[in-house]
Structures are given as structure tokens and as C-alpha cells.
Design a protein around this motif. Structure first.
Motif, PDB file in Angstrom:
ATOM      1  N   GLY A  57      -0.217  -3.497 -17.200  1.00 18.30           N
ATOM      2  CA  GLY A  57      -0.531  -4.417 -16.110  1.00 18.30           C
ATOM      3  C   GLY A  57       0.623  -4.713 -15.179  1.00 18.30           C
ATOM      4  N   ALA A  58       1.677  -3.898 -15.191  1.00 19.05           N
ATOM      5  CA  ALA A  58       2.794  -4.085 -14.257  1.00 19.05           C
ATOM      6  C   ALA A  58       2.389  -3.493 -12.905  1.00 19.05           C
ATOM      7  CB  ALA A  58       4.054  -3.421 -14.791  1.00 19.05           C
ATOM      8  N   LEU A  59       2.065  -4.352 -11.928  1.00 17.29           N
ATOM      9  CA  LEU A  59       1.571  -3.924 -10.632  1.00 17.29           C
ATOM     10  C   LEU A  59       2.646  -4.118  -9.566  1.00 17.29           C
ATOM     11  CD1 LEU A  59      -1.996  -5.539 -10.833  1.00 17.29           C
ATOM     12  CD2 LEU A  59      -1.249  -3.305 -11.665  1.00 17.29           C
ATOM     13  N   TYR A  60       2.575  -3.288  -8.516  1.00 16.96           N
ATOM     14  CA  TYR A  60       3.576  -3.325  -7.455  1.00 16.96           C
ATOM     15  C   TYR A  60       2.884  -3.153  -6.108  1.00 16.96           C
ATOM     16  CZ  TYR A  60       6.680  -2.527 -11.422  1.00 16.96           C
ATOM     17  OH  TYR A  60       7.331  -2.635 -12.630  1.00 16.96           O
ATOM     18  N   LEU A  61       3.663  -3.294  -5.036  1.00 17.65           N
ATOM     19  CA  LEU A  61       3.156  -3.131  -3.683  1.00 17.65           C
ATOM     20  C   LEU A  61       3.843  -1.939  -3.027  1.00 17.65           C
ATOM     21  CD1 LEU A  61       3.135  -6.878  -2.589  1.00 17.65           C
ATOM     22  CD2 LEU A  61       1.167  -5.511  -3.269  1.00 17.65           C
ATOM     23  N   SER A  62       3.051  -1.060  -2.429  1.00 20.24           N
ATOM     24  CA  SER A  62       3.581   0.111  -1.742  1.00 20.24           C
ATOM     25  C   SER A  62       3.225   0.013  -0.256  1.00 20.24           C
ATOM     26  CB  SER A  62       2.995   1.394  -2.339  1.00 20.24           C
ATOM     27  OG  SER A  62       3.447   2.531  -1.632  1.00 20.24           O
ATOM     28  N   PRO A  63       4.213   0.014   0.658  1.00 21.14           N
ATOM     29  CA  PRO A  63       3.912  -0.132   2.084  1.00 21.14           C
ATOM     30  C   PRO A  63       3.179   1.084   2.641  1.00 21.14           C
ATOM     31  CG  PRO A  63       6.249   0.323   1.745  1.00 21.14           C
ATOM     32  CD  PRO A  63       5.663   0.131   0.394  1.00 21.14           C
ATOM     33  N   LEU A  64       2.137   0.804   3.430  1.00 20.52           N
ATOM     34  CA  LEU A  64       1.410   1.843   4.151  1.00 20.52           C
ATOM     35  C   LEU A  64       1.791   1.859   5.625  1.00 20.52           C
ATOM     36  CD1 LEU A  64      -2.156   1.366   2.594  1.00 20.52           C
ATOM     37  CD2 LEU A  64      -0.426   3.052   1.950  1.00 20.52           C
ATOM     38  N   SER A  65       2.112   0.684   6.151  1.00 20.76           N
ATOM     39  CA  SER A  65       2.547   0.538   7.546  1.00 20.76           C
ATOM     40  C   SER A  65       3.344  -0.759   7.640  1.00 20.76           C
ATOM     41  CB  SER A  65       1.341   0.514   8.490  1.00 20.76           C
ATOM     42  OG  SER A  65       0.553  -0.641   8.262  1.00 20.76           O
ATOM     43  N   ASP A  66       3.684  -1.150   8.817  1.00 17.02           N
ATOM     44  CA  ASP A  66       4.464  -2.377   9.000  1.00 17.02           C
ATOM     45  C   ASP A  66       3.671  -3.619   8.612  1.00 17.02           C
ATOM     46  OD1 ASP A  66       6.572  -0.887   9.909  1.00 17.02           O
ATOM     47  OD2 ASP A  66       6.079  -1.149  12.039  1.00 17.02           O
ATOM     48  N   THR A  67       2.347  -3.531   8.630  1.00 15.67           N
ATOM     49  CA  THR A  67       1.519  -4.707   8.374  1.00 15.67           C
ATOM     50  C   THR A  67       0.559  -4.533   7.191  1.00 15.67           C
ATOM     51  OG1 THR A  67      -0.144  -3.920   9.950  1.00 15.67           O
ATOM     52  CG2 THR A  67       1.595  -5.374  10.809  1.00 15.67           C
ATOM     53  N   GLU A  68       0.674  -3.430   6.473  1.00 15.29           N
ATOM     54  CA  GLU A  68      -0.289  -3.165   5.409  1.00 15.29           C
ATOM     55  C   GLU A  68       0.414  -2.608   4.179  1.00 15.29           C
ATOM     56  OE1 GLU A  68      -4.771  -1.258   5.225  1.00 15.29           O
ATOM     57  OE2 GLU A  68      -3.214  -0.158   6.301  1.00 15.29           O
ATOM     58  N   VAL A  69       0.027  -3.125   3.002  1.00 13.98           N
ATOM     59  CA  VAL A  69       0.568  -2.646   1.734  1.00 13.98           C
ATOM     60  C   VAL A  69      -0.594  -2.341   0.790  1.00 13.98           C
ATOM     61  CG1 VAL A  69       2.764  -3.882   1.917  1.00 13.98           C
ATOM     62  CG2 VAL A  69       0.799  -4.986   0.812  1.00 13.98           C
ATOM     63  N   MET A  70      -0.300  -1.503  -0.200  1.00 10.65           N
ATOM     64  CA  MET A  70      -1.315  -1.117  -1.196  1.00 10.65           C
ATOM     65  C   MET A  70      -0.849  -1.534  -2.578  1.00 10.65           C
ATOM     66  SD  MET A  70      -2.684   2.709  -2.213  1.00 10.65           S
ATOM     67  CE  MET A  70      -3.527   2.958  -0.653  1.00 10.65           C
ATOM     68  N   LEU A  71      -1.787  -2.002  -3.393  1.00 11.29           N
ATOM     69  CA  LEU A  71      -1.485  -2.365  -4.772  1.00 11.29           C
ATOM     70  C   LEU A  71      -1.459  -1.098  -5.618  1.00 11.29           C
ATOM     71  CD1 LEU A  71      -1.062  -4.990  -6.477  1.00 11.29           C
ATOM     72  CD2 LEU A  71      -3.466  -4.770  -7.146  1.00 11.29           C
ATOM     73  N   VAL A  72      -0.346  -0.856  -6.317  1.00  3.54           N
ATOM     74  CA  VAL A  72      -0.167   0.370  -7.099  1.00  3.54           C
ATOM     75  C   VAL A  72       0.385   0.019  -8.477  1.00  3.54           C
ATOM     76  CG1 VAL A  72       0.232   1.789  -5.040  1.00  3.54           C
ATOM     77  CG2 VAL A  72       2.183   0.738  -6.215  1.00  3.54           C
ATOM     78  N   ASN A  73       0.359   1.034  -9.366  1.00  9.02           N
ATOM     79  CA  ASN A  73       1.000   0.850 -10.668  1.00  9.02           C
ATOM     80  C   ASN A  73       2.451   1.313 -10.594  1.00  9.02           C
ATOM     81  OD1 ASN A  73       0.872   3.639 -10.690  1.00  9.02           O
ATOM     82  ND2 ASN A  73      -0.136   3.804 -12.675  1.00  9.02           N
ATOM     83  N   GLY A  74       3.122   1.382 -11.735  1.00 11.60           N
ATOM     84  CA  GLY A  74       4.537   1.729 -11.735  1.00 11.60           C
ATOM     85  C   GLY A  74       4.837   3.128 -11.249  1.00 11.60           C
ATOM     86  N   ASP A  75       3.854   4.034 -11.274  1.00  6.56           N
ATOM     87  CA  ASP A  75       4.038   5.404 -10.796  1.00  6.56           C
ATOM     88  C   ASP A  75       3.561   5.597  -9.371  1.00  6.56           C
ATOM     89  OD1 ASP A  75       5.111   6.322 -13.234  1.00  6.56           O
ATOM     90  OD2 ASP A  75       3.103   6.514 -14.087  1.00  6.56           O
ATOM     91  N   GLY A  76       3.208   4.501  -8.697  1.00  6.76           N
ATOM     92  CA  GLY A  76       2.767   4.592  -7.302  1.00  6.76           C
ATOM     93  C   GLY A  76       1.320   4.992  -7.122  1.00  6.76           C
ATOM     94  N   LEU A  77       0.525   4.969  -8.193  1.00  7.54           N
ATOM     95  CA  LEU A  77      -0.886   5.333  -8.095  1.00  7.54           C
ATOM     96  C   LEU A  77      -1.704   4.118  -7.675  1.00  7.54           C
ATOM     97  CD1 LEU A  77      -1.186   7.428 -11.379  1.00  7.54           C
ATOM     98  CD2 LEU A  77      -0.953   8.291  -9.050  1.00  7.54           C
ATOM     99  N   PRO A  78      -2.668   4.295  -6.762  1.00  8.53           N
ATOM    100  CA  PRO A  78      -3.458   3.155  -6.279  1.00  8.53           C
ATOM    101  C   PRO A  78      -4.254   2.483  -7.400  1.00  8.53           C
ATOM    102  CG  PRO A  78      -3.754   5.069  -4.849  1.00  8.53           C
ATOM    103  CD  PRO A  78      -3.021   5.551  -6.060  1.00  8.53           C
TER     104      PRO A  78
END
Length: 275
Positions: A123-144
Motif C-alpha cells: 500500500g505504499a502509494l506515490y504521485l507521478s507528474p503527468l503535466s504541470d497541473t496533473e499527477v497520477m497515483l502510482v505504486n513504488g514501481d511507477g505503475l498506475p
């Protein structure tokens, strides 16, 4: 090659598989949300020899008639053990831990250009930027990380707070005061023995198994079954002392089978040396 060597070599290859399973458990003792596998064995086909032609000579015998000779053992199943692991408090807002057994997050994995939903307990979740105003919730390996409808979770605007309730609802509070709500995708495992390890602490379904036979999507009214704790991570359920003890037992069995091959070879040498 005599029967002793055949039986021993059949069993040796299966014991090697069990050692691989135990080694994998030990190497993941500190992996968040990892679930250990447990190997079970079964006998290979037994060969029967009816050496007594007269059935009346077998009267009052306590064992089955004839002679039954085994041909070794095989790995019957490597079952995923879904017992709850210990919880470690992190106080990080995007760290989550299941507090019920058999529940998994859904993530999107792309393999050879094909998208596939896989599952994880981490359950360790992270945020990966998609643009200057949008981020995606991902796991530790960057998978959505997916929502309950199997869509990637994307957050628009600048967020100042993230809250995840016990039923897997993610509430994002923006700096402007607005909020955005997502339901994290969660499934319940009904038949863990069908799940395959896909690497990266992910689990997947075999190609020939229907999802409905193994998993239940926790959507709608079933979301009340979800039990999550924010600000914590679940540790692996591997008991290191138990795994080490089991590894020693398997190594002893491996040595015994290897010794059987050596002794059979020595006996064949003696027979062949008779003039």
C-alpha cells in the motif's frame, strides 16, 4: 538405471523447486505486503506388481495384495498464504495497509504492448507528474493504481492534503478548497492458489482462469468489506525462523536423495564387476 536412482532423481528436481520457493520467501522478508508461498508434496504414480497368482494365499493380509513400488514425489501445489502481516506506522498520508486478509489493490501493467490488471498488497502509494497541473497515483514501481472501474487515478490541480478512509475512498483537498474523491480499486481473493507471482510484488491470473472464479470486485455495497488503515504499511507475513528451519529440512532431504543415487551407482558398479 535401477529403480532407486529413478525414484531419487524424480524427487530431487521437486525438492529443488521447494528450495526455490523458500529462498524467495526469505529474500522478501522485508518486502511490504509480501505473502509467502507454502509448498506441498504428493506421490507420483505407484506401480503395482501382482506377484502372487493365487488369491487364497493372500488371505488375512493387512496390506493390499501384490507389491506397490513408488516412483518418487512431486510438488503438488505452491499455495499463497494470505495471513495478515504486522503493521508498521509511518504517518505518511499515501501509505495504506489492509487490516483484513485476502484484499488487494489493482494496478495496471503493460507487457509487450498489452495492458493487464495485476494485484498487490503493498500500500505504499506515490504521485507521478503527468503535466504541470496533473499527477497520477502510482505504486513504488511507477505503475498506475486503478480505481474501482479499472481507470487510472489522475488528480488535477495543486493538492494540499490526501485522506484515505477505512473503505478505500481517497479524498484530495485542493489548495483552493475544492475536493476530489476517488474509490481505490480493491478485490477480495477467494482462491489464492490460482494467483501467480509476476515479479515486483505483483500477482496475476493465469490465462486460462476466469477472474470471477478467483476474485471478487469490491464495488458498490461490497465496499463496506474493505478495511484500510492510513499512515501505515503492512509487513510481509514471512516468519524467518520458520523458513530457515524448513530450508534446513529440505536440504537434508536433498542430501538423502543424492546419497541414494550414489549408493545405487556403487551397487551397480559392484554387480557389473562380478566375473
Amino acid at each position: 538405471m535401477n529403480r532407486t536412482m529413478i525414484t531419487a532423481t524424480n524427487t530431487l528436481s521437486q525438492l529443488q523447486k521447494q528450495m526455490d520457493i523458500i529462498s524467495n520467501n526469505i529474500s522478501n522478508v522485508d518486502t511490504n505486503g509480501y505473502k509467502r508461498r507454502e509448498a506441498t508434496f504428493t506421490d507420483l504414480l505407484v506401480q503395482e506388481f501382482n506377484n502372487q497368482e493365487r488369491a487364497n494365499k493372500e488371505v488375512n493380509r493387512l496390506t493390499p495384495n501384490g507389491i506397490r513400488q513408488g516412483t518418487g514425489a512431486k510438488l503438488g501445489q505452491a499455495q499463497l498464504v494470505m495471513t495478515q502481516g504486522a503493521l508498521k506506522q509511518t504517518d505518511r498520508s499515501l501509505d495504506t495497509a489492509f487490516t483484513k486478509e485476502g484484499q488487494l489493490f489493482k494496478v495496471l501493467v503493460q507487457t509487450n504492448g498489452v495492458n493487464e490488471v495485476q494485484y498487490t498488497r503493498n500500500g505504499a502509494l506515490y504521485l507521478s507528474p503527468l503535466s504541470d497541473t496533473e499527477v497520477m497515483l502510482v505504486n513504488g514501481d511507477g505503475l498506475p493504481v486503478l480505481d474501482e472501474n479499472n481507470n487510472p487515478i489522475t488528480i488535477n490541480g495543486e493538492a494540499k492534503d490526501y485522506s484515505i478512509d477505512a473503505n478505500g475512498q481517497l479524498t484530495v483537498t485542493k489548495t483552493a478548497g475544492a475536493t476530489e474523491v476517488f474509490n481505490l480499486g480493491v478485490v477480495r481473493v477467494n482462491k489464492p492458489q490460482f494467483l501467480e507471482q509476476r515479479g515486483g510484488n505483483l500477482l496475476g491470473l493465469p490465462a486460462n482462469v476466469a477472474q470471477d472464479e478467483v476474485l471478487t470486485e469490491l464495488t458498490g455495497g461490497l465496499r463496506g468489506e474493505i478495511s484500510l488503515q492510513q499512515g501505515a504499511l503492512e509487513q510481509s507475513n514471512v516468519d524467518l525462523s520458520k523458513e530457515m528451519t524448513e530450508l534446513i529440512n529440505v536440504q537434508r532431504a536433498y542430501q538423502f536423495q543424492s546419497r541414494s543415487v550414489t549408493l545405487a551407482d556403487q551397487m551397480m558398479g559392484l554387480v557389473n564387476g562380478i566375473r
